[in-house]
Design an enzyme around this catalytic site. Sequence first.
Site, PDB file in Angstrom:
ATOM      1  N   THR A   1       0.825  -1.207   0.000  1.00 58.63           N
ATOM      2  CA  THR A   1       0.000   0.000   0.000  1.00 58.63           C
ATOM      3  C   THR A   1       0.858   1.255   0.000  1.00 58.63           C
ATOM      4  OG1 THR A   1      -1.568  -1.241   1.324  1.00 58.63           O
ATOM      5  CG2 THR A   1      -1.894   1.141   1.233  1.00 58.63           C
ATOM      6  N   GLU A   2       0.586   2.162  -0.944  1.00 53.47           N
ATOM      7  CA  GLU A   2       1.277   3.455  -1.042  1.00 53.47           C
ATOM      8  C   GLU A   2       2.799   3.299  -1.171  1.00 53.47           C
ATOM      9  OE1 GLU A   2      -0.593   5.944  -1.463  1.00 53.47           O
ATOM     10  OE2 GLU A   2      -2.512   5.341  -0.603  1.00 53.47           O
ATOM     11  N   LEU A   3       3.208   2.121  -1.663  1.00 50.68           N
ATOM     12  CA  LEU A   3       4.630   1.774  -1.795  1.00 50.68           C
ATOM     13  C   LEU A   3       5.383   1.911  -0.470  1.00 50.68           C
ATOM     14  CD1 LEU A   3       5.745   3.038  -5.336  1.00 50.68           C
ATOM     15  CD2 LEU A   3       4.503   0.979  -4.675  1.00 50.68           C
TER      16      LEU A   3
END
Lengths: 423, 436
Positions: free
Chosen positions: A143-145
């Site tokens: 998630t979100e890198l």
Amino acid sequence: MASICFYFQVHQPLRLRHYTVFDKNTHYFDDYKNSSICRKVANKCYLPSNRLLLDIIRRFEGRFRIAYSITGVLLEQLHSFSPEVMSTFDALAETGCVEFLAETYYHSLSFLYSRDEFIEQVNKHSETIEYLFGQKPRVFRNTELIYNNDLAALVESMGKFEAIISEGANHILGTRSPNFVYRPKYCEKLKLLLKNYSLSDDIAFRFSNRNWPEWPLTSEKFARWISDVNGNGNVVNLFMDYETFGEHQWEDTGIFDFMRHLPEQILRHPDNDFKTPSEIVQTYEPVDTVDVPHLISWADTERDLSAWLGNAMQSNAIHELYRLEKKIKKTSDEKIISDWRKLQVSDHFYYMCTKYFADGDVHKYFNPYDSPYDSYINFMNVLNNLQSRCAKPALLNTKSLTKNALTGENYLTEQATESICQP
Amino acid sequence: MDRIKVFMLGWEFPPFISGGLGTACYGLTKAMDRLGIQVTFVLPKMVDSKYSTHVNLLTPDSRTPTSTVKFREFKNVVFHTINSPLQPYSTAEVYQRRIEENLRQKYTSHTGTTSEYSGSLDYNSDMYTEVHRYAEVAVELAEHEHYDLVHAHDWMTYPAGIAVSAIKDRPLIVHVHSTEFDRSGEHVNQMIYDIEREGMERADKVIAVSHYTRNIIISRYGISGEKVEVVYNGVERNGNDNWILAETGIEKDEKIVLFLGRITMQKGPEYFLHAAKKVLDVVDNVKFVMAGSGDLIHRAIEMAAELGIGQKVLFTGFLRGEDVRKIYKMADIYVMPSVSEPFGIAPLEALDNDVPVIISKQSGVSEVLMHALKVDFWDVNEIANKIVAVLKYPPLGMTLRNHGNFEVRKLRWKDSAQRCAQIYGETLMQLEKCIS
């Protein structure tokens, strides 16, 4: 040789309905808002983009290749509200030129709070992708890198991923370039693909900015920048939100025309090609190891977690949420577990962010609430209700088998997946 | 240009007056004084022992209608008081009661010497007549003064402002701190509306305390938007903030929800009480404090009893000075459910005292505060929801306090005064253009 690696993040949050402390109803989500936004984005972005890319793929007979990471919460919404988008994704999968990546089904921050929950969600997502698109994801993106050494180690230990994706942040790379394949520190097999944020953001953020000296960005110009990488890099990782096309950058900015012409411009140079993340890792060996002891993300200029966990409300809300994990799972109540997981969608915490609030910044555009305070109050009221449901014994004991909303198959939770964690 | 000289028709400063008007006059004038703007500040003052405030002000049996005072903290401001029973936020009925009470007092304390007060008896005990009499006295005062422009605060001073600007042909600026629609809802007093409207029409510039008020001025008074400027109020920082709860001498085992303001229709006391009732349905250890006085206070006390929450609602009456600070130190949340609030300085003071606030969206202050919880005044369910949230989820109050306290620091009277000075300059420039 410069290989262009496109990966598009496809996600829509599940917005909560207005929920006061006096509410007793256990339906927490704003179906009207979620369905209308899902249909709107489908019409503005998903459908035209999918058709365009499908068209390009067919035109270039396998030479144009891309990857998607689609969250479970979006897949469920598309399934209910815009099934035609599902069939276009299916058509894309059929071409053999499209790779689907793995992530947490609920677009959650679970890695930070519960490893068990994290693994369950990743497995649930992989199963869903395999069921829908007929391929087992081999590359993981969080998630979100959000990323650090521990995450890479955990993902490697899961034994089914060849690579992991993160942000090519300056402070982790130093003077090194994101245009190579790396190896996460403490990993032996897993490879690391890092986003070329400069070239990615030229498309995702700056494309329509008339104050940008490079405006207007043409496909010729962009292809020239890509070709400049030849000789000092193997790969250009262009990672961005899929909503860039038609939603963040509206159609009248020319974003679709840009994409339509980009492949031919890039392929005009004989050293260039397109590869999916899996093909990248099969082609290139790591040139160095990258050490990321502290958490990073692809968000904002800080590239940290402050957009989700920057204030006391955010940290309180998420701690309270994960504190319930045992209680929730003990109920073995399918609906309760699923509601709890839907509350893990990272956007709920993003709405509580106060750091941009005063500036009336673009972040407002994505926020269904008037203020971060309203979002915290709403979330906590829902969580409170969810907690009260745990106290009551479940009427139907589903024997720890949970139905996957998309595949219709039962899959194992808790006990069963715990055994998966132990190699 | 030389330093601008302003003839200002204002109101007495706190703590001798309740409400935002006196506070605003004080904050604005003090900041103007610091900016070196020369101000002749004229204010109405009731002549009697009960209401007299500054000891050096007047001799009670003085026959002269005006008097000059100097405050040490002001360098560039000269104060003139005009004997008058005018008070802001009065209604004709309240005014009538005050006059009668005042006369009675004078008779009893000066038995046998009533002849001295025959002048008072000639007052037509009618607020509108008094507003015009006040204007006449102001004109007498203004004849001996030199000024570049006239700045009048709220309707009672508008006739004076019009007259004073007319005799020397200087521009008029009217400053709207509240309108008849805020105070009376749809039941406007036509006479007051007419005075307000005439003041705004005759003015060269209208200063509104918020966009909320500016909209009312444009839509309800038919004033052209071009001449209506918005100048937000500021807040006085209270400086030394070393207070701890122990000093109040109050043991705090209960949460306190605070209403502080005049208990009048405009301030929405009934919405506060209805919300209190809903809060008490789900939270027990909480008390509701209503600090202030006003014409609805008896109704409010009755209503608390009718709702069955009488034992949970405390009425303190009108508080001033240290008592206000004490009550802020005790409060966990401040609620301003105003039906129509042109600005609303009190929430800023609450934030300055580290109390998070819930404010009505029908207020000017909601335009400038981001770190506040906002509600529609009629939505008692949501008011209650937010009160409960603050009481139940401590990080909420913590975040609101941290950010809110920082945010109020940006609202300074200095900026308001500068903005006014800018408007003065523009007005005078326009005038010169017209002449040449």
